[in-house]
Motif scaffolding. Structure first.
Motif, PDB file in Angstrom:
ATOM      1  N   LYS A 234       0.819  -1.127   0.060  1.00 36.31           N
ATOM      2  CA  LYS A 234      -0.090   0.026   0.015  1.00 36.31           C
ATOM      3  C   LYS A 234       0.920   1.153  -0.110  1.00 36.31           C
ATOM      4  N   VAL A 235       2.034   1.302   0.387  1.00 33.00           N
ATOM      5  CA  VAL A 235       2.999   2.524   0.566  1.00 33.00           C
ATOM      6  C   VAL A 235       3.849   2.445  -0.389  1.00 33.00           C
ATOM      7  N   SER A 236       4.957   1.560  -0.543  1.00 35.57           N
ATOM      8  CA  SER A 236       6.015   1.234  -1.271  1.00 35.57           C
ATOM      9  C   SER A 236       5.720   0.850  -2.805  1.00 35.57           C
ATOM     10  N   ARG A 237       4.433   0.201  -3.055  1.00 33.72           N
ATOM     11  CA  ARG A 237       3.968  -0.384  -4.289  1.00 33.72           C
ATOM     12  C   ARG A 237       4.961  -1.456  -4.865  1.00 33.72           C
ATOM     13  N   ASP A 238       5.696  -2.093  -3.922  1.00 29.13           N
ATOM     14  CA  ASP A 238       6.507  -3.342  -4.135  1.00 29.13           C
ATOM     15  C   ASP A 238       5.476  -4.498  -3.892  1.00 29.13           C
ATOM     16  N   TYR A 239       6.161  -5.652  -4.234  1.00 29.40           N
ATOM     17  CA  TYR A 239       5.346  -6.666  -3.890  1.00 29.40           C
ATOM     18  C   TYR A 239       4.925  -6.971  -2.692  1.00 29.40           C
ATOM     19  N   THR A 240       3.803  -7.680  -2.376  1.00 29.49           N
ATOM     20  CA  THR A 240       3.569  -8.141  -0.786  1.00 29.49           C
ATOM     21  C   THR A 240       2.671  -9.345  -1.082  1.00 29.49           C
ATOM     22  N   GLU A 241       2.379 -10.172   0.437  1.00 26.46           N
ATOM     23  CA  GLU A 241       1.321 -11.257   0.231  1.00 26.46           C
ATOM     24  C   GLU A 241       0.072 -10.908  -0.410  1.00 26.46           C
ATOM     25  N   LEU A 242      -0.709 -11.825  -0.953  1.00 30.86           N
ATOM     26  CA  LEU A 242      -2.120 -11.486  -1.123  1.00 30.86           C
ATOM     27  C   LEU A 242      -2.871 -11.167  -0.085  1.00 30.86           C
ATOM     28  N   GLY A 243      -3.928 -10.019  -0.084  1.00 23.96           N
ATOM     29  CA  GLY A 243      -4.668  -9.765   0.858  1.00 23.96           C
ATOM     30  C   GLY A 243      -4.017  -8.523   1.845  1.00 23.96           C
ATOM     31  N   ASN A 244      -2.497  -8.442   1.550  1.00 19.21           N
ATOM     32  CA  ASN A 244      -1.806  -7.381   2.684  1.00 19.21           C
ATOM     33  C   ASN A 244      -1.484  -6.197   1.769  1.00 19.21           C
ATOM     34  N   TYR A 249      -8.469  -8.109  -5.629  1.00 17.74           N
ATOM     35  CA  TYR A 249      -8.509  -8.883  -6.807  1.00 17.74           C
ATOM     36  C   TYR A 249      -9.969  -9.447  -6.921  1.00 17.74           C
ATOM     37  N   ARG A 250     -10.790  -9.135  -5.975  1.00 11.58           N
ATOM     38  CA  ARG A 250     -12.209  -9.575  -5.866  1.00 11.58           C
ATOM     39  C   ARG A 250     -12.996  -8.783  -7.071  1.00 11.58           C
ATOM     40  N   GLU A 251     -12.267  -7.254  -7.266  1.00 13.61           N
ATOM     41  CA  GLU A 251     -12.834  -6.407  -8.286  1.00 13.61           C
ATOM     42  C   GLU A 251     -12.252  -6.430  -9.612  1.00 13.61           C
ATOM     43  N   VAL A 252     -10.955  -6.786  -9.549  1.00  9.68           N
ATOM     44  CA  VAL A 252     -10.241  -6.492 -10.822  1.00  9.68           C
ATOM     45  C   VAL A 252      -9.938  -7.772 -11.658  1.00  9.68           C
ATOM     46  N   LEU A 253     -10.112  -8.933 -11.124  1.00 11.29           N
ATOM     47  CA  LEU A 253      -9.892 -10.111 -11.711  1.00 11.29           C
ATOM     48  C   LEU A 253     -10.828 -10.116 -13.183  1.00 11.29           C
ATOM     49  N   PRO A 254     -10.015 -10.370 -14.238  1.00 12.16           N
ATOM     50  CA  PRO A 254     -11.048 -10.611 -15.539  1.00 12.16           C
ATOM     51  C   PRO A 254     -11.810 -12.041 -15.469  1.00 12.16           C
ATOM     52  N   ASP A 255     -12.764 -12.147 -16.359  1.00 18.80           N
ATOM     53  CA  ASP A 255     -13.352 -13.270 -16.642  1.00 18.80           C
ATOM     54  C   ASP A 255     -12.400 -14.346 -17.283  1.00 18.80           C
ATOM     55  N   PRO A 256     -12.213 -15.492 -16.507  1.00 17.99           N
ATOM     56  CA  PRO A 256     -11.278 -16.380 -16.761  1.00 17.99           C
ATOM     57  C   PRO A 256     -11.645 -16.940 -18.561  1.00 17.99           C
ATOM     58  N   GLN A 257     -13.066 -16.972 -18.485  1.00 13.27           N
ATOM     59  CA  GLN A 257     -13.326 -17.790 -19.969  1.00 13.27           C
ATOM     60  C   GLN A 257     -13.097 -16.729 -20.978  1.00 13.27           C
ATOM     61  N   ALA A 289      -9.421 -18.468   0.762  1.00 15.60           N
ATOM     62  CA  ALA A 289     -10.559 -18.084   1.446  1.00 15.60           C
ATOM     63  C   ALA A 289     -11.472 -16.892   0.628  1.00 15.60           C
ATOM     64  N   HIS A 290     -10.821 -16.061  -0.339  1.00 16.24           N
ATOM     65  CA  HIS A 290     -11.270 -15.151  -0.877  1.00 16.24           C
ATOM     66  C   HIS A 290     -11.603 -15.093  -2.557  1.00 16.24           C
TER      67      HIS A 290
END
Length: 295
Positions: A234-244, A249-257, A289-290
């Motif tokens: 959230k601050v450095s814009r570096d990598y971090t763990e999912l959910g952290n 991703y619940r909003e930005v994930l494209p349709d897999p099909q 979980a999500h």
């Protein structure tokens, strides 16, 4: 013999021995994947123990890196030995990141030889995709992007003729603007969609592109056969763990099909909260979980 006939005949000859490439993989058959570069230090020390640890977290499929083409080895195993390790663990590898970028300025014969070596390794390990993952900093120029598509098409033709798929993986530098166009625009426009698929790194798109992942996929549906999924601090814009991080991703994930998705891999190249394996466990837990239901 024209190009289409050649591709058809050579693909049929090898089909019995190779994994088929489908236009999409049904959701119930998609496995939770992990890019092993994320745990590269652990893989260097003890690959078998590392794989077993990842399997306990729920990972069933892996994208490899570090194939040594001249030796036909990976993680200290021959490609045949590594396939046996995976089979004994009842897991798979479906893609590999192969270091193509040093061949950008080599001869056509040198490139063809390297691609043949990659095909040998990928076929032996049982993976359906060979992926171009990277370009060195000094290569990230408009001139490189202008000559890259011809090489990508040629590599894709050679790999497709062997019965495998070829994909290009993005970072941030593909989205640098050159007077109204980006390197990614050039790749999309000038490569053959039948020969060159795309591995979409969702983190780098969110980090660097003016378009969202959904918009990119809507512009080239069916071509994005693989995804890389990691979060952004959230601050450095570096990598971090999912959910952290800052990517919902619940909003930005494209349709897999619509994407044509076949395989996906969680990934975290660095900036671990504790250590690489703990980060892999935390991301797996969040995903299950999500996000599992989306796939």
């Amino acid at each position: 013999m024209n190009r289409r006939t050649f591709l058809t005949q050579t693909s049929l000859l090898g089909a019995a021995a190779l994994l088929p490439i489908s236009s999409s993989v049904p959701a119930q058959h998609r496995k939770l994947g992990y890019q092993l570069f994320s745990v590269r230090e652990d893989m260097a020390k003890d690959p078998l123990a590392t794989l077993k640890a990842l399997i306990k977290m729920g990972y069933q499929d892996f994208e490899v890196y570090g194939y040594e083409a001249e030796k036909n080895t990976i993680y200290g195993y021959t490609s045949a030995e590594f396939r046996k390790v995976l089979e004994d663990l009842n897991v798979t590898t479906t893609s590999g990141h192969f270091m193509f970028h040093p061949l950008l300025d080599k001869t056509d014969d040198e490139l063809k030889r390297f691609v043949d070596q990659c095909i040998t390794g990928a076929t032996t390990m049982g993976m359906p995709y060979i992926t171009w993952p990277w370009m060195a900093p000094e290569q990230r120029t408009l001139e490189t992007f202008q000559r890259l598509p011809e090489k990508l098409n040629r590599i894709g033709e050679q790999i497709n003729a062997a019965g495998l798929g070829f994909a290009y993986h993005n970072h941030d530098f593909e989205f640098i603007d050159y007077d109204g166009q980006t390197g990614y625009d050039i790749i999309l426009r000038e490569t053959d969609p039948a020969l060159v698929k795309l591995q979409l790194d969702l983190y780098w798109v969110m980090h660097s592109s003016k378009l969202t992942p959904k918009e990119l996929i809507q512009n080239a549906p069916g071509r994005y056969v693989m995804w890389h999924i990691k979060d952004m601090h959230k601050v450095s814009r570096d990598y971090t763990e999912l959910g952290n991080g800052s990517i919902d991703y619940r909003e930005v994930l494209p349709d897999p099909q619509v994407s044509g998705l076949e395989y996906y891999y969680l990934e975290q190249g660095g900036n671990f909260a504790h250590n690489p394996l703990q980060s892999a466990a935390d991301s797996a837990a969040y995903f299950k979980a999500h996000l599992q239901g989306v796939f």
